[in-house]
Design a protein around this motif. Sequence first.
Motif, mmCIF file in Angstrom:
data_model
loop_
_atom_site.group_PDB
_atom_site.id
_atom_site.type_symbol
_atom_site.label_atom_id
_atom_site.label_comp_id
_atom_site.label_asym_id
_atom_site.label_seq_id
_atom_site.Cartn_x
_atom_site.Cartn_y
_atom_site.Cartn_z
ATOM 1 N N TYR A 254 -139.445 -25.625 -14.209
ATOM 2 C CA TYR A 254 -138.809 -24.351 -13.525
ATOM 3 C C TYR A 254 -139.770 -23.260 -12.932
ATOM 4 C CZ TYR A 254 -134.782 -26.290 -16.158
ATOM 5 O OH TYR A 254 -134.156 -27.199 -16.389
ATOM 6 N N ASP A 255 -139.464 -22.521 -11.968
ATOM 7 C CA ASP A 255 -140.374 -21.646 -11.259
ATOM 8 C C ASP A 255 -139.814 -20.165 -11.497
ATOM 9 O OD1 ASP A 255 -138.469 -22.004 -9.489
ATOM 10 O OD2 ASP A 255 -139.963 -22.171 -7.798
ATOM 11 N N TYR A 256 -138.778 -20.103 -12.160
ATOM 12 C CA TYR A 256 -138.334 -18.937 -12.645
ATOM 13 C C TYR A 256 -137.866 -18.617 -14.291
ATOM 14 C CZ TYR A 256 -134.089 -22.139 -12.636
ATOM 15 O OH TYR A 256 -133.140 -22.889 -12.725
ATOM 16 N N PRO A 257 -137.559 -17.402 -14.637
ATOM 17 C CA PRO A 257 -137.269 -17.221 -16.121
ATOM 18 C C PRO A 257 -136.054 -18.266 -16.454
ATOM 19 C CG PRO A 257 -137.806 -15.255 -14.745
ATOM 20 C CD PRO A 257 -137.575 -16.186 -13.737
ATOM 21 N N LEU A 258 -136.319 -19.062 -17.345
ATOM 22 C CA LEU A 258 -135.314 -19.958 -17.932
ATOM 23 C C LEU A 258 -134.859 -19.452 -19.333
ATOM 24 C CD1 LEU A 258 -133.844 -22.427 -17.501
ATOM 25 C CD2 LEU A 258 -135.587 -23.792 -18.758
ATOM 26 N N GLU A 259 -133.480 -19.145 -19.405
ATOM 27 C CA GLU A 259 -133.099 -18.615 -20.752
ATOM 28 C C GLU A 259 -132.465 -19.649 -21.388
ATOM 29 O OE1 GLU A 259 -129.834 -15.386 -22.613
ATOM 30 O OE2 GLU A 259 -130.078 -15.664 -20.288
ATOM 31 N N ILE A 260 -132.664 -19.955 -22.534
ATOM 32 C CA ILE A 260 -131.977 -21.261 -23.242
ATOM 33 C C ILE A 260 -131.072 -20.713 -24.345
ATOM 34 C CG2 ILE A 260 -132.804 -23.035 -25.009
ATOM 35 C CD1 ILE A 260 -135.558 -22.630 -23.936
ATOM 36 N N GLU A 261 -130.098 -21.140 -24.167
ATOM 37 C CA GLU A 261 -128.613 -20.452 -24.996
ATOM 38 C C GLU A 261 -128.239 -21.562 -25.603
ATOM 39 O OE1 GLU A 261 -125.614 -19.350 -22.427
ATOM 40 O OE2 GLU A 261 -126.724 -17.484 -21.809
ATOM 41 N N ALA A 262 -128.109 -21.370 -26.973
ATOM 42 C CA ALA A 262 -127.883 -22.614 -28.305
ATOM 43 C C ALA A 262 -126.604 -22.025 -28.784
ATOM 44 C CB ALA A 262 -129.026 -22.774 -28.852
ATOM 45 N N GLN A 263 -125.737 -22.890 -29.044
ATOM 46 C CA GLN A 263 -124.441 -22.830 -29.840
ATOM 47 C C GLN A 263 -124.234 -23.892 -30.881
ATOM 48 O OE1 GLN A 263 -121.251 -22.563 -26.980
ATOM 49 N NE2 GLN A 263 -121.700 -20.433 -26.390
ATOM 50 N N ALA A 264 -123.657 -23.454 -32.044
ATOM 51 C CA ALA A 264 -123.523 -24.359 -33.112
ATOM 52 C C ALA A 264 -121.849 -24.126 -33.531
ATOM 53 C CB ALA A 264 -124.252 -24.462 -34.196
ATOM 54 N N GLU A 265 -121.438 -25.156 -34.376
ATOM 55 C CA GLU A 265 -120.156 -24.654 -34.777
ATOM 56 C C GLU A 265 -120.238 -23.500 -35.975
ATOM 57 O OE1 GLU A 265 -119.105 -27.725 -38.185
ATOM 58 O OE2 GLU A 265 -120.909 -29.002 -37.237
ATOM 59 N N GLU A 266 -118.661 -23.046 -36.032
ATOM 60 C CA GLU A 266 -118.848 -21.763 -36.882
ATOM 61 C C GLU A 266 -119.445 -21.850 -38.381
ATOM 62 O OE1 GLU A 266 -115.277 -18.579 -38.126
ATOM 63 O OE2 GLU A 266 -114.818 -20.224 -37.069
ATOM 64 N N GLY A 267 -119.909 -20.895 -38.836
ATOM 65 C CA GLY A 267 -120.429 -21.205 -40.146
ATOM 66 C C GLY A 267 -122.055 -21.602 -40.224
ATOM 67 N N SER A 268 -122.671 -22.219 -39.216
ATOM 68 C CA SER A 268 -123.635 -22.724 -39.140
ATOM 69 C C SER A 268 -125.017 -21.724 -38.307
ATOM 70 C CB SER A 268 -123.750 -24.301 -38.547
ATOM 71 O OG SER A 268 -123.076 -24.843 -38.941
ATOM 72 N N ALA A 269 -126.112 -21.804 -38.863
ATOM 73 C CA ALA A 269 -127.109 -20.963 -38.166
ATOM 74 C C ALA A 269 -128.209 -22.026 -37.507
ATOM 75 C CB ALA A 269 -127.967 -20.321 -39.317
ATOM 76 N N ILE A 270 -128.735 -21.670 -36.335
ATOM 77 C CA ILE A 270 -129.658 -22.526 -35.829
ATOM 78 C C ILE A 270 -130.947 -21.949 -35.982
ATOM 79 C CG2 ILE A 270 -130.280 -22.972 -33.520
ATOM 80 C CD1 ILE A 270 -127.390 -22.560 -32.537
ATOM 81 N N TYR A 271 -131.964 -22.951 -35.977
ATOM 82 C CA TYR A 271 -133.410 -22.716 -36.188
ATOM 83 C C TYR A 271 -134.100 -23.305 -35.229
ATOM 84 C CZ TYR A 271 -132.140 -20.555 -40.675
ATOM 85 O OH TYR A 271 -131.594 -19.806 -41.595
#
Length: 496
Positions: A323-340
């Motif tokens: 990519y030659d532009y700012p790339l935002e990384i969005e992450a989602q998990a099921e309710e009650g879970s945290a993402i690392y």
Amino acid sequence: MNCPKCGRPLKEGMLYCEHCGGEVNLVPEFDTQVEQSIAESMQEVMHQGFEEKEPENHTAEENDPAHEKKAAVSADKKRIGKKGIFILPCLLAVAVIILTAIAVTSSRRSSWYASAQQQMISARDYAEDGKYDSAEECYLRAIELEPEQWEYQLELADFYVSQEREDEALQIYRSVLMNEEVDSEVKLQACQGIVDYYSAAGDYRSIAQILVELGDEEVRAAFSDYLAEPVTFSQPEGIFTDSIILKLSADSSGSIYYTLDGTEPDENGELYLSPLYLEEGTTVVSAVYINRYGVKSTVSTATYLIDTSTPYPPELSAYSGKYDYPLEIEAQAEEGSAIYYTVDGGIPDTDSTLYEGGLYAAEGTHTYRFVAVSEAGLVSDVISRTFTIDFSWAEYSSDEAWVLLVNAQIEAGVITDTEGTIADHPEYVYIYQYLFPISLDSEEDAYYLFAEVNRETALSESGAMIQHRTGVYYGIDCSTGQIVRLTFARGRYVRE
């Protein structure tokens, strides 16, 4: 000392003869023989003082009637003179004897009255004879003389109970029980008096309340049956990855009632008879203990989350690529879970960086790995993405942007040199850490993002550099070099 009525020996301190019931006079009377002896001695003294001795020879002149009359007058004068000489000493002697007797008697009576033990003996005797007012007076006098003899106070309280004056007895029991100077043995007696008082009224809650207020563990242990300690759980509340068996217990005999929906339990609720089996989901266990006297404990509550299922991996908004532009990384998990996640290709866990939004891919080529972790600590499969971010087209590089930012901070007086030294605080420096390129107002614009870091010049005991982000961020426009101050809020970087 003997009874003045029947003559039998008396025990010390007795006010009435145990043989004939005659009253004992505390003021000793004079012995009759002593009185008779004193009287006889006084008569002898007086007789000697007034006795005249008759002459053996008489002259003719003395036999003359006129002379006899004259001699009689003279003898009367001598008798009067001698009488006066002897009366005064006799009276003084009698006065001394009487005063001495009074002083001795008064001393004995004062000593008797001043003795707390004698007062207690008298109080018991009066009480036995039904003279209750006199008994109370002696009890109070004994306590006045020896206020730290707690046994006297307890005996007075027992006396009040026998007179159906329970309120006054209760005040004494409580006073003794709450006194820190009283030893445990005496407190046990006082507590027994309180227990008897409230038990007679069926008020067991008051007994429990007093025992809770009392700091003496020995006394509380002796009357623990009246207490209602909170229910204890065999497992601490928390999150579990498997079903658990939960035991409820109380320290003494009684009944435990419980609920599993968070409502307050009472004697109309579910009676605990066997351990509880908790399965998948969230369970709020509340329990109360009621002892055999009907006294309730406080409610014990604990929350248990049983999560036996492995969470699904996070879903990502971007795919691997260049990519030659700012790339935002969005992450989602099921309710009650945290993402690392990790950026160096390592396997993430709960010690890795927590995803909180606002994540952009860094310049260059990097492999990002993500996992979801459930509340029970179960970890999902790993999701990996590799991104290459190329900003070779930008008017300013990230290094040039850093120089622009540092010079602007020196000019503004925030720091004094390119090392980040803070004026008047040489023990700290400001470091401007480059993170990644971001977009602000639209996907077309591009800024280099820098985080302001406050770093101490001294190392910690572990040898690590002590530093933390100040919460202030700066964006430098990749095309124009414009500097804007930013803050992070709700997962986004926004202008201040």
